[in-house]
Write a protein that holds these residues in place. Structure first.
Motif, short mmCIF file in Angstrom:
data_model
loop_
_atom_site.label_atom_id
_atom_site.label_comp_id
_atom_site.label_asym_id
_atom_site.label_seq_id
_atom_site.Cartn_x
_atom_site.Cartn_y
_atom_site.Cartn_z
N SER A 7 61.77 59.53 14.50
CA SER A 7 61.69 58.18 15.06
C SER A 7 62.31 58.13 16.45
N SER A 8 63.43 58.82 16.62
CA SER A 8 64.10 58.88 17.92
C SER A 8 63.23 59.59 18.96
N LEU A 9 62.60 60.69 18.56
CA LEU A 9 61.71 61.41 19.47
C LEU A 9 60.50 60.56 19.85
N THR A 10 59.96 59.85 18.88
CA THR A 10 58.81 58.97 19.14
C THR A 10 59.20 57.87 20.11
N MET A 11 60.36 57.30 19.94
CA MET A 11 60.82 56.24 20.84
C MET A 11 61.04 56.78 22.25
N ARG A 12 61.65 57.95 22.34
CA ARG A 12 61.86 58.55 23.67
C ARG A 12 60.53 58.88 24.34
N ALA A 13 59.59 59.40 23.58
CA ALA A 13 58.27 59.72 24.14
C ALA A 13 57.57 58.44 24.62
N ALA A 14 57.69 57.37 23.86
CA ALA A 14 57.08 56.10 24.26
C ALA A 14 57.72 55.57 25.54
N LEU A 15 59.04 55.70 25.65
CA LEU A 15 59.73 55.25 26.87
C LEU A 15 59.33 56.09 28.08
N VAL A 16 59.22 57.39 27.88
CA VAL A 16 58.80 58.27 28.97
C VAL A 16 57.37 57.92 29.41
N ASN A 17 56.48 57.71 28.44
CA ASN A 17 55.11 57.33 28.76
C ASN A 17 55.05 56.01 29.51
N ALA A 18 55.79 55.03 29.03
CA ALA A 18 55.80 53.72 29.69
C ALA A 18 56.36 53.83 31.11
N GLY A 19 57.43 54.58 31.26
CA GLY A 19 58.01 54.77 32.59
C GLY A 19 57.07 55.49 33.53
N ALA A 20 56.41 56.53 33.03
CA ALA A 20 55.46 57.28 33.86
C ALA A 20 54.26 56.41 34.23
N ALA A 21 53.79 55.60 33.30
CA ALA A 21 52.67 54.71 33.59
C ALA A 21 53.06 53.68 34.64
N ALA A 22 54.23 53.09 34.50
CA ALA A 22 54.70 52.11 35.48
C ALA A 22 54.89 52.75 36.85
N ALA A 23 55.48 53.93 36.88
CA ALA A 23 55.66 54.63 38.15
C ALA A 23 54.31 54.95 38.79
N THR A 24 53.35 55.36 37.98
CA THR A 24 52.02 55.66 38.50
C THR A 24 51.37 54.43 39.10
N LEU A 25 51.46 53.31 38.42
CA LEU A 25 50.84 52.08 38.93
C LEU A 25 51.51 51.62 40.22
N LEU A 26 52.83 51.74 40.29
CA LEU A 26 53.53 51.40 41.54
C LEU A 26 53.15 52.34 42.66
N LEU A 27 53.09 53.62 42.37
CA LEU A 27 52.69 54.61 43.37
C LEU A 27 51.26 54.37 43.82
N PHE A 28 50.39 54.06 42.88
CA PHE A 28 48.99 53.76 43.19
C PHE A 28 48.91 52.59 44.16
N ALA A 29 49.61 51.50 43.84
CA ALA A 29 49.59 50.32 44.70
C ALA A 29 50.13 50.64 46.09
N PHE A 30 51.22 51.38 46.15
CA PHE A 30 51.79 51.74 47.45
C PHE A 30 50.82 52.60 48.25
N LEU A 31 50.28 53.64 47.63
CA LEU A 31 49.39 54.56 48.35
C LEU A 31 48.11 53.86 48.82
N VAL A 32 47.58 52.96 48.01
CA VAL A 32 46.38 52.22 48.42
C VAL A 32 46.67 51.40 49.68
N SER A 33 47.90 50.94 49.80
CA SER A 33 48.25 50.13 50.98
C SER A 33 48.43 50.97 52.24
N VAL A 34 48.63 52.28 52.10
CA VAL A 34 48.86 53.12 53.28
C VAL A 34 47.73 54.11 53.57
N VAL A 35 46.87 54.39 52.61
CA VAL A 35 45.78 55.34 52.83
C VAL A 35 44.59 54.58 53.42
#
Length: 175
Positions: A7-35
């Motif tokens: 359960s702890s591993l599943t929770m950590r994996a979910a948090l890592v996935n959510a963080g990576a998804a959020a970081a990707t969306l932020l990076l996507f938005a930033f890069l679209v504004s500069v490319v």
């Protein structure tokens, strides 16, 4: 105890996935504004050529992954894939390739739809999407070689890019 650890591993994996998804969306938005959008691709033929240049990169990643499967087979004792036991490297390489084929099969036609329908000033979006997709696949591959849970950031990045590209293409198609 094992259930609590799982359960702890599943929770950590979910948090890592959510963080990576959020970081990707932020990076996507930033890069679209500069490319900047490429120039000279107003007619359909030029857009098709532009799309072709973009999808070359995911194709090269798949080619490298297929090479990784061949190398793992050559290095291991499992030359006969039907009867010989496969090494961990070979199993991981095969799973990475299979998953990447699936993800690329979603990305490539969705990117074509996006390239075909975006207004000229927004054609930097497919460039950003392609590079983030490729980076996500490489992170997935490298992470999987380390540990199955380490593939999460690359998978989340790929999924996020696919959702953005599919969603945006769908909105453009319905408009």
């Amino acid at each position: 105890m094992a259930e609590r650890r799982s359960s702890s591993l599943t929770m950590r994996a979910a948090l890592v996935n959510a963080g990576a998804a959020a970081a990707t969306l932020l990076l996507f938005a930033f890069l679209v504004s500069v490319v900047a959008a490429p120039v000279g691709i107003a007619d359909p033929g030029a857009r098709m050529a532009f799309w072709g240049r973009l999808v070359l990169w995911p194709a090269l990643v798949l080619f490298a992954m297929a090479g990784g499967v061949m190398l793992a087979r050559a290095l291991g004792r499992a030359f006969n894939p039907i009867e010989d036991p496969e090494s961990r490297l070979q199993r991981v390489s095969q799973r990475v390739l299979a998953n990447s084929v699936e993800q690329t099969l979603i990305f490539v036609p969705a990117l074509a739809a996006l390239v075909a329908t975006l207004p000229l000033p927004d054609l930097g979006v497919p460039v950003v999407a392609t590079w983030l997709f490729v980076i996500g696949r490489l992170l997935f591959w490298g992470g999987y070689l380390v540990h199955p849970f380490a593939r999460a950031p690359g998978m989340a990045m790929t999924l996020s890019v696919n959702l953005v590209v599919l969603g945006w293409a769908l909105l453009r198609a319905l408009a």
